[in-house]
Design an enzyme around this catalytic site. Structure first.
Site, PDB file in Angstrom:
ATOM      1  N   PHE A   1       0.808  -1.211   0.000  1.00  8.88           N
ATOM      2  CA  PHE A   1       0.000   0.000   0.000  1.00  8.88           C
ATOM      3  C   PHE A   1       0.836   1.253   0.000  1.00  8.88           C
ATOM      4  CE2 PHE A   1      -3.872  -2.313   1.017  1.00  8.88           C
ATOM      5  CZ  PHE A   1      -4.781  -1.570   0.277  1.00  8.88           C
ATOM      6  N   SER A   2       0.351   2.200  -0.743  1.00  5.75           N
ATOM      7  CA  SER A   2       0.725   3.607  -0.586  1.00  5.75           C
ATOM      8  C   SER A   2      -0.529   4.418  -0.864  1.00  5.75           C
ATOM      9  CB  SER A   2       1.878   3.979  -1.517  1.00  5.75           C
ATOM     10  OG  SER A   2       1.514   3.721  -2.856  1.00  5.75           O
TER      11      SER A   2
END
Length: 1817
Positions: A880-881
């Site tokens: 995730f970002s």
């Protein structure tokens, strides 16, 4: 100009082209008769006439129906643009009282007589094309109208027959706190005395009864039709665009005016050509186009209401400014106001009531009073203060002119300006060329091209270019009409002038929103606006007097719907902000469009800390940056990005929250975090404002929502959700309080499954937000102590997990793991209706799903599906970002529509679909490309002008000198001309407009050639941002960006230009493993994009390359057009790009970097020639906060970089141990000077490698890499190593047996490699799905364990079936028959897919078609090794070779059609399971494959390409890690695989040596280089490496390395000493240099160094032993014979030292006469050789003198000893008594200075005298 004989211009009395008519009259073009287009055609003699119709007295018709010489009573113009009252003949012969272009009394389109092409019928009163009435008869006797005009009946006038004249009154106006009495007019017709007894309805009824509305009869029935045959109606005879008629001039049967509205063309009720003011109607574009006036109509004279040149009470100019009652010229020039120019006198072309260009009244570019379309402001002219023309006089901003002189030098001016600056002087005869451009010759005022008015002045007029005319004073060139006299001769002039002044005051009252006289467009539709505020309302006057932010400024040029951009201001309109600010406040916000006035919220600006003295102009409701600039959405913030929060309190945000406006969208607010406030937010930006680019909005997703104006829910998208503060602590510490968020399992269920340790581990966790989307995490997730409020943010079309990268855990921990994201409500927006497109068919037409898939791939996500019904976009991510759909992604395939705005040196804007990688924002998201807006929005233009003295140019396309290449976000360089203008305090845009007027367009050239910084970029660089040259940068950086390099670079390349310091590190830091592919990496490396990204700014995650390919080596220079530097030559701060290749970064050996840019963060320059500490520098550099420019950018830095952090000792063993093994199995050949190392033939080294790597694959830092090495070496051992089964046999085994044994060994290798995955899968599926666990065992050929597991689970039949697998082929055939039967009976639909998969595997069917149109693929979800194993074990017979299995597996993944491809590609281990798509490079036949696959291919095909096999990317993600590649190559060489090209081999050797050198193992790098076959290259490479690393200071470590080189590698020791000599020379250590040169056997160089630098010091200091040591070593013949000048240099010093030593010896020990004889010979020899020593310095001469002096003394001593005194004397030997004959010859040859020579002469003289005395005795 053309002499007086040419008369007036085209037929006017003062024309410029002659005095006779065109058709044979006595004037050239008509001073005394009709001109070419004048009134009389063939022959009547007139006083005046002209092409454009100056007055004539005797005009005649074309066909001469009446006489050719009828007298006329007034003048007429050729085109009917002037006044005409004389009698004339029409085209068809009908008599009229005046002639013009179309033979009617008045002007061409407003006739009072029958027209030539009018209607055919009875006599009637009709309206002209532009509106005036005529009451004549037509040649055919019917009621007629003008050219296009409708006809009207001749009934008695009723209704509003008397022209409207508003009654005047007085009122009080408060301005600047001072009350002023002003005159007012009641703009209602019922206020007139003539109509005060009637209501509006009664008047309208009478007009209707008088048939002023409705169709007329047809031709021949009492009425006539217009030119195009429709029935005209009677009307009040107004114009085409501003008439109050109910039938248009073109009469298509509709009760509309020419453009179809029920009112006039542009919104005025009885307007002129472009519309005088109408009070109650709207225009074509639904806006009032001017102010209400008191006139009825105008002709084509742009401001007159009667015939050309006749007096009119109140008329409108071309664009609607009212004028007082006075005669009007072509452009409405008020002749009574001492002005007569074409462009702006009275109510001229642009509606002014004063003089022309630059006068006090108003001008084209410098109006001081009147503004845009009928409203007025008070502003200073651009080029002058109170009297300057366009290029004219008295400009305050100075272009070097003097008062009352024009810039062009066309004469002097005294009272008013023409367009080119000259003024007429009353009663004068003009001044040369200046007069030609407007100086009146005997006239009081000059028009555009010299037309003069009969005002105060002489009897003569001027011609077109200043030539005098003699017959008239009223002729024009067509751009003005003869005007009535001024006040001295006209009694009405004074009253008219007073009315004009009154009109100006009224315009100020009527136009509170500003005006721009240059570009006038219709105002917005009043239906969508609230009721206009009354100008005399006390509240409005109070607002006008309140000092606020804005001056009188124009409305938006078109009916725009600006998108709400994220800003620190609020979303509320400010109606009266800044109406009375002083002029300095206009610096940035003067003539820019403002947003909607629907809501009146007066904000206290003093509460905001944004408004420092410099940048306070840039932020308010309608700051120009909030409007879409050519469709692109950017917000130029005056604070850093992380301070982009609401500044004005909760009440503002509440108003903004509930405020929706179809015109202006609310500005989304973001919360203010206390931790992000900066103390320097109030600092003043004291740099050159025009050069400071503001920090751009970094997050395009948060900046604006596509549905902001239409969905209430989206108003919260970009704000933090309201939190519920009343919550109870979760037992596991989980926090989720944001409204709308939910979890599956619920929070209560999570509390129940929390164990006694307080840990909450849940399987298949889901968190979502109602109406927005959800995130599904597969597998076990540990939610203990997770603050989901801070971690998870699900917004419209966007999901963010872990906003702060510094707080993000490693991949696989927390929520930073694989997940499936679903975003709801993802629909595109229709560009026309701004509604969401939800129709599945339309979504399919625009391929919206494909667009989402492309966006997913670009962000590193795996697209799953799109559900149009709910707008759900489903995709998978590996970590995730931030993921989501930006507006630029949604509209990237849209092209902005073309606008038809006026061009002013424009350049076409490229399409938005050609975005380049360099335009990616620093946060990993592409900068939003231009959005396709509605046409009104796009017509807004892109220029953001913030200067107070500039007129409105929002309709102008941008100047190409302002176009700049797109840098990250909205940063552009500034043109040199803008920089100069801003530095001098001049408005840059004024300078640009002047340039555009004077200069032609320049060709677009590359910046690397012309070295300018303001040209258009290359083709690939589209998505241009055009910024005003005066946009201040962040306030937080203003104190750091003082003028350093002329101001040109500071604002461009400071930290504010790229990233704010407060956010650069936090926003950019991401785990390197996740920075590129969003996949778990097996090392600290991630998959890099192509090599070019090294030379660009570091980009944080997730910039995902669409292709993953191996690095390709360019064999030659890349063409300039294809180079990454093409078009980037102006990027000064990136020295890899600036000036193309000439300034590129220099990479040196040992990973040293020479560059002239900023020093990299964390690195140190190499000082004192010591290796600096290595910084972490990956293939993609870590993000570095750009520091402010504090020094010259051309300072060269030499830095030492490293790929990783410093290695621990155990990690260094990964380098040394395999090299030691390689050295053990190598042979060093010393046949040549440079040793050559070759590998020993055989496979022993393979087993050593395999044994070592098995032991080393434990707990090393790079365990994943070593694990892959282990697979590689064990595979080599299986394919080529010794087989224990065959070693025990005495005889050579047969080939068949060898093949089978290799197959068994390879089979064992496949089983071992699959063991970890099988164990993991079995542990997950053994309990829930034992059938899957059985299949996992089968993929590793662990059949017995599979049978046991089947029995344990009670599946005995499956266990029995598995046990038979090792039997004959018949089992497979029977299983195949069983599968066929099930398929025919459709019984397979009732069997578990996993079980059918096992059956298909045992039957040898890789793909089996089921009856339900499904397929069973036995290779699905298997890595390539297990897929290959299945082919080897189950799909082929037991006797099949490895090559056959490999060939069959290749067909499984290489089939062209996806339907036939059932196995995965052999990806390298670091890409397996990543989910990324591997795209083959175009025109490339070498896709990326695992090194083990390449080894198998080489085993199968001995001539397989070795270059692919040895590619580092086939092993590791690091393209510079050649450790395994080099060792593999050496092993293959030992196996006689030698078909690698020489170039590839050289690259391999040099790359691995460079890698070892960077790790500090330079001695092993020499070991690698000694494998190069070419002896010359080998020797050169080794010597260069020694030169770089040999140290002068010997340490145990350096001694050990030198011993290793000389003893084990047999490197010549003299090479080492030569390298040390070079270093000593660099350090200016002459002693060590000489010593090392001697040891390196460079005798000549050593001797030269000694003589020049060491000998003199040794002689002077009498350090004879030191010098003797060197010289004696050089003295042997075999050495001295090779030394140049040894006899005259080194040997002289050596003999000198030896003589001194001999003398000492003789003095100490008794010696024989032979010794003295030898000494005497040497001393006398020295006397002649000392003078041969070459002196290079004063020190050398001093040493030579000392030697000479001492030799002289030695000679005396020796001679005294050799010739003792007589024995009879008792005296001892005396050197002073040596015979002169023996001493003088030698002394004379010694090179001594004068003082020494004088001493010697004195001594010789004494000896001589003594000898004379003795001889005389």
């Amino acid at each position: 100009m053309f002499n007086k004989s040419f008369g007036t211009p085209f037929g006017g009395g003062t024309g410029g082209f002659g005095t006779t008519s065109t058709f044979g009259q006595n004037t050239g073009f008509g001073t005394t008769s009709g001109g070419a287009f004048g009134t009389s055609a063939f022959g009547s003699s007139n006083n005046t006439g002209g092409l454009f119709g100056n007055s004539q007295t005797k005009p005649g018709g074309l066909f001469g129906t009446s006489s050719f010489s009828q007298p006329a009573t007034s003048t007429s113009t050729g085109f009917g643009f002037g006044t005409s009252t004389g009698t004339a003949n029409t085209l068809f012969g009908t008599a009229s009282t005046g002639t013009s272009l179309f033979s009617s009394q008045n002007n061409a389109f407003a006739q009072n007589k029958p027209t030539g092409f009018g209607n055919f019928g009875t006599s009637t009163s009709s309206g002209g094309l532009f509106g005036t009435t005529n009451t004549t008869s037509n040649p055919f006797g019917s009621t007629s109208g003008s050219l296009f005009g409708p006809s009207s009946f001749t009934a008695a006038p009723t209704g509003t027959t008397i022209k409207f004249n508003p009654p005047t009154g007085t009122d009080t106006m408060v301005k600047a706190g001072v009350s002023t009495n002003i005159s007012t007019k009641h703009q209602c017709i019922t206020a007139m005395k003539e109509y005060e007894s009637k209501s509006l309805e009664e008047l309208r009824l009478e007009d209707y009864q008088a048939n002023r509305k409705g169709p007329q009869n047809q031709v021949g029935a009492g009425t006539t039709t217009g030119l195009f045959g429709s029935s005209p109606a009677t009307s009040s005879a107004t114009g085409l665009f501003s008439s109050s008629t109910t039938n248009s001039g073109f009469a298509y049967g509709q009760n509309k005016t020419a453009f179809g509205t029920s009112t006039t063309g542009f919104g005025t009720n009885p307007g002129g050509l472009f519309g005088q003011q109408n009070q109650q109607t709207t225009s074509l574009f639904s806006k009032p186009f001017g102010q209400a006036t008191t006139t009825q109509n105008t002709g084509f004279s742009f401001g007159n209401t009667s015939t050309i040149g006749q007096p009119s009470t109140n008329t409108m100019g071309l664009f609607g400014v009212t004028q007082a009652s006075q005669p009007g010229g072509l452009f409405g020039t008020a002749t009574n106001t001492s002005t007569g120019t074409a462009f702006g006198t009275g109510t001229g072309l642009f509606g002014q009531t004063n003089t022309g260009f630059g006068a006090v009244g108003s001008t084209l570019f410098g109006n001081n009073k009147l503004t845009t379309f009928g409203s007025s402001t008070t502003s200073a002219p651009s080029f002058g203060t109170t009297s300057g023309g366009l290029f004219g006089n008295k400009p305050t901003l100075t272009l070097g002119t003097n008062t009352n002189t024009s810039n062009f030098g066309f004469g002097t001016n005294t009272s008013g300006n023409s367009i080119f600056g000259s003024k007429p002087a009353p009663g004068t005869l003009g001044t040369g060329l200046g007069a030609g451009f407007g100086t009146a010759l005997g006239a009081g005022q000059a028009s555009l091209f010299g037309n003069n008015q009969p005002k105060i002045g002489g009897p003569l007029g001027t011609g077109a270019f200043g030539a005098p005319g003699f017959n008239t004073t009223t002729a024009t060139l067509g751009f003005g009409a003869p005007q009535a006299p001024v006040a001295l001769t006209d009694p009405n002039a004074s009253a008219a002038q007073q009315a004009v002044l009154q009109q100006h005051i009224n315009s100020l009252t009527y136009s509170p929103f500003g005006d721009s006289p240059l570009f006038r467009n219709p105002m917005s539709d009043p239906k969508k606006k609230e009721e206009r505020l009354k100008p005399t309302n006390p509240a409005a006057q109070k607002a006008l007097t309140t000092p606020t932010h804005y001056k009188l400024t124009p409305r938006p040029a078109t009916r725009v719907r600006p998108k709400a951009l994220q800003t620190t201001g609020t979303a509320k309109s400010h109606l009266f902000d800044g109406l009375d600010d002083d002029e300095p406040s206009l610096a940035n916000g003067a003539f820019m469009p403002k947003k909607s006035i629907k809501k009146l919220v007066l904000k206290n600006l003093n509460n905001s800390n944004l408004f420092s003295p410099v940048n306070r102009d840039s932020e308010n409701l309608a700051s120009p940056s909030e409007y879409p600039e050519n469709g692109e959405r950017f917000s130029f913030l005056s604070k850093p990005v992380d301070e982009n929060h609401q500044q004005d309190g909760d009440e503002d945000s509440l108003v903004s929250h509930f405020y929706t406006n179809p015109i202006a969208k609310p500005i989304p607010q973001t919360p203010e975090s206390a931790g992000n406030k900066h103390s320097n937010s109030n600092s003043v930006d004291d740099t050159i404002v025009a050069l400071n680019m503001r920090a751009a909005l970094r997050n395009g997703l948060e900046g604006s929502s596509e549905e902001t104006s239409f969905h209430d829910e989206s108003l919260q998208d970009d704000r933090e959700e309201i939190e519920n503060n009343s919550y109870h602590m979760h037992p596991a510490g989980i926090i989720l309080t944001k409204v709308g968020y939910y979890t599956i399992p619920s929070m209560d269920d999570l509390a129940k499954i929390t164990n006694e340790k307080g840990e909450c581990i849940v399987s298949d966790f889901t968190i979502g937000r109602k109406g927005y989307g959800s995130i599904y995490f597969e597998g076990d997730v540990n939610l203990t102590n997770l603050n989901l409020d801070d971690i998870v943010h699900i917004r419209r079309k966007e999901v963010v997990v872990y906003l702060d990268d510094n707080q993000k855990p490693p991949v696989g921990e927390g929520l930073n793991r694989k997940a499936e994201v679903t975003l709801d409500g993802v629909w595109p927006t229709d560009k026309t209706s701004r509604c969401l497109i939800k129709s599945p068919d339309r979504l399919a037409d625009i391929n919206y799903e494909g667009r989402l898939e492309a966006v997913s791939r670009k962000q590193g996500a795996q697209f799953k599906e799109y559900r149009p019904e709910t707008g759900s976009w489903v995709f998978k991510v590996s970590h995730f970002s931030k993921y989501g759909l930006q507006d630029s992604d949604e509209e990237e395939e849209e092209h902005p529509s073309k606008t038809s705005t006026k061009k002013l040196k424009t350049a076409p804007l490229p399409p938005a679909s050609q975005t380049t990688p360099l335009q990616m924002a620093l946060n990993g998201k592409p900068a939003p490309p231009p959005q396709s807006q509605s046409p009104e929005v796009e017509q807004l233009g892109r220029v953001v002008e913030l200067d107070s003295d500039m007129v409105d140019i929002t309709q102008e396309p941008v100047l190409d000198t302002m176009l700049e290449e797109s840098m990250p976000e909205d940063q552009e360089p500034v043109s040199a001309s803008t920089h100069i203008a801003s530095s001098l305090g001049i408005n840059p845009h004024v300078l640009q407009i002047m340039k555009a007027s004077l200069l032609t367009d320049e060709e677009d050239v590359d910046m690397a050639l012309d070295q300018r910084f303001s040209r258009l970029p290359s083709k690939a660089d589209t998505s241009q941002e055009i910024c005003s040259p005066r946009l201040p940068i962040s306030a937080s950086h203003s104190s750091k960006t003082r003028s350093l390099v002329g101001g040109l670079l500071q604002s461009k390349f400071t930290s504010g230009a790229f990233l704010s310091p407060s956010v650069s590190v936090q926003e950019c830091r991401t785990p390197r493993a996740a920075s590129l592919m969003n996949i778990p990496s097996t090392s600290s490396w991630s998959v890099p994009p192509p090599l070019t990204s090294v030379f660009t700014m570091p980009s944080p995650a997730p910039e995902v390359p669409l292709k993953t390919v191996g690095t390709r080596r360019q064999l030659g220079l890349v063409p300039r057009e294809k180079s990454v530097t093409y078009g980037k030559g102006k990027l000064l701060m990136d020295m890899a790009l600036f000036m193309g290749r000439s300034f590129r970064v220099g990479w040196g050996p040992n990973w040293t970097l020479a560059n002239s840019g900023e020093q990299l963060n964390g690195s140190h320059e190499l000082e004192n020639h010591q290796i600096a500490d290595s910084m972490e520098f990956g293939f993609l550099p870590n993000p570095v906060a750009v520091k402010p420019l504090t020094e010259s950018p051309f300072k060269v830095h030499l830095e030492k970089l490293s790929l990783r952090q410093r290695k621990p000792d155990e990690d260094m063993k990964l380098y040394q141990t395999p090299l030691e093994l390689k050295l053990k199995h190598s042979t060093v050949h010393v046949d040549e000077l440079c040793p050559l190392i070759v590998p020993n033939l055989g496979v022993a080294v393979i087993h050593d490698y395999a044994d070592w790597v098995k032991e080393a694959s434990g707990d090393l830092p790079e365990a994943q890499i070593v694990k892959h090495w282990s697979l590689t070496w064990t595979l080599c051992e299986a394919l080529w190593g010794h087989l224990k089964e065959l070693d025990s046999q005495l005889n050579e085994p047969r080939e068949y047996i060898q093949i089978l044994e290799r197959r068994r060994a390879f089979s064992r290798w496949l089983s071992c490699t699959a063991t970890p995955q099988i164990e993991e899968e079995v542990s997950l599926t053994q309990k829930n799905s034992p059938v899957e666990a059985v299949f996992s065992y089968l993929t590793g050929k662990r059949i017995s364990e599979a049978c046991s597991l089947a029995q344990q689970s009670g599946d005995h039949r499956l266990a029995l079936l598995l046990s038979q697998f090792v039997g004959s082929q018949s089992v497979r055939e029977l299983l195949t028959m069983q599968l066929v039967d099930w398929h025919q009976l459709q019984a397979d639909s009732f069997i578990q897919d996993e079980r059918l998969r096992i059956f298909a595997l045992l039957a040898g069917k890789p793909v089996w078609q089921l009856s339900e149109k499904k397929q069973i693929n036995v290779c699905s979800q298997l890595d390539w090794k297990r897929s290959l194993a299945i082919h080897l074990w189950y799909l082929l017979p037991p006797t099949a070779s490895i090559s056959r299995a490999l060939s069959m597996y290749e067909e499984a993944f290489q089939n062209t059609s996806d339907s036939d491809r059932y196995a995965c590609s052999p990806l390298p281990s670091y890409l397996e399971g990543s989910g990324c798509v591997i795209a083959e490079e175009q025109n490339s036949q070498t896709p990326l494959r695992d090194v083990c696959f390449h080894l198998l291919k080489l085993y199968s095909d001995r001539h397989y390409d070795l270059n692919q096999l040895l590619e580092p990317r086939s092993i590791t993600a690091d393209p510079l890690d050649y450790r395994l590649s080099w060792h593999l190559w050496e092993v293959l060489r030992a196996l006689n695989y030698t078909h690698l090209s020489a170039q590839c081999e050289g690259v391999l050797q040099a790359s691995y040596a460079g890698q070892l050198e960077s790790e500090g193992l330079w001695e092993w790098a020499i070991f690698v280089l000694l494998h190069i076959d070419n002896s010359g290259i080998r020797e050169k490479a080794v010597r260069e490496l020694l030169t770089r690393h040999c140290q002068l200071l010997e340490t145990p470590e350096s001694w050990a390395k030198e011993t290793f080189l000389t003893q084990k590698l047999r490197v010549p020791a003299k090479w080492i000493h030569e390298a040390k000599a070079v270093r000593a020379h660099m350090e200016s250590d002459k002693h060590l240099e000489a010593l090392c040169l001697f040891k390196a056997e460079h005798w000549n160089r050593c001797h030269k160094l000694i003589i020049r630098h060491l000998a003199s010091d040794a002689i002077i200091n009498e350090n004879y032993d030191y010098l003797k040591g060197f010289l004696e070593d050089l003295a042997p013949p075999e050495r001295s014979s090779l030394i140049q000048d040894w006899e005259t240099s080194g040997l002289v010093y050596l003999d000198y030292i030896r003589v001194i030593e001999m003398l000492r010896h003789i003095q100490q020990v008794d010696c024989s006469g032979n010794d003295l004889e030898q000494l005497h010979i040497k001393v006398t020899s020295l006397c002649s050789r000392i003078e041969q020593i070459q002196c290079y310095s004063a020190k050398d001469r001093l040493a030579q003198s000392d030697m000479a002096k001492r030799v002289a003394n030695l000679l005396r001593v020796v001679l005294s000893l050799h010739h003792p005194p007589d024995r009879t004397s008792d005296s001892t030997p005396d050197p002073q008594r040596v015979p002169l004959r023996l001493l003088a010859p030698h002394i004379g040859r010694l090179p001594m200075p004068e003082d020494y020579a004088m001493d010697e002469l004195r001594s010789l003289t004494q000896s001589y005298l003594r000898e004379l005395a003795v001889g005389s005795l």
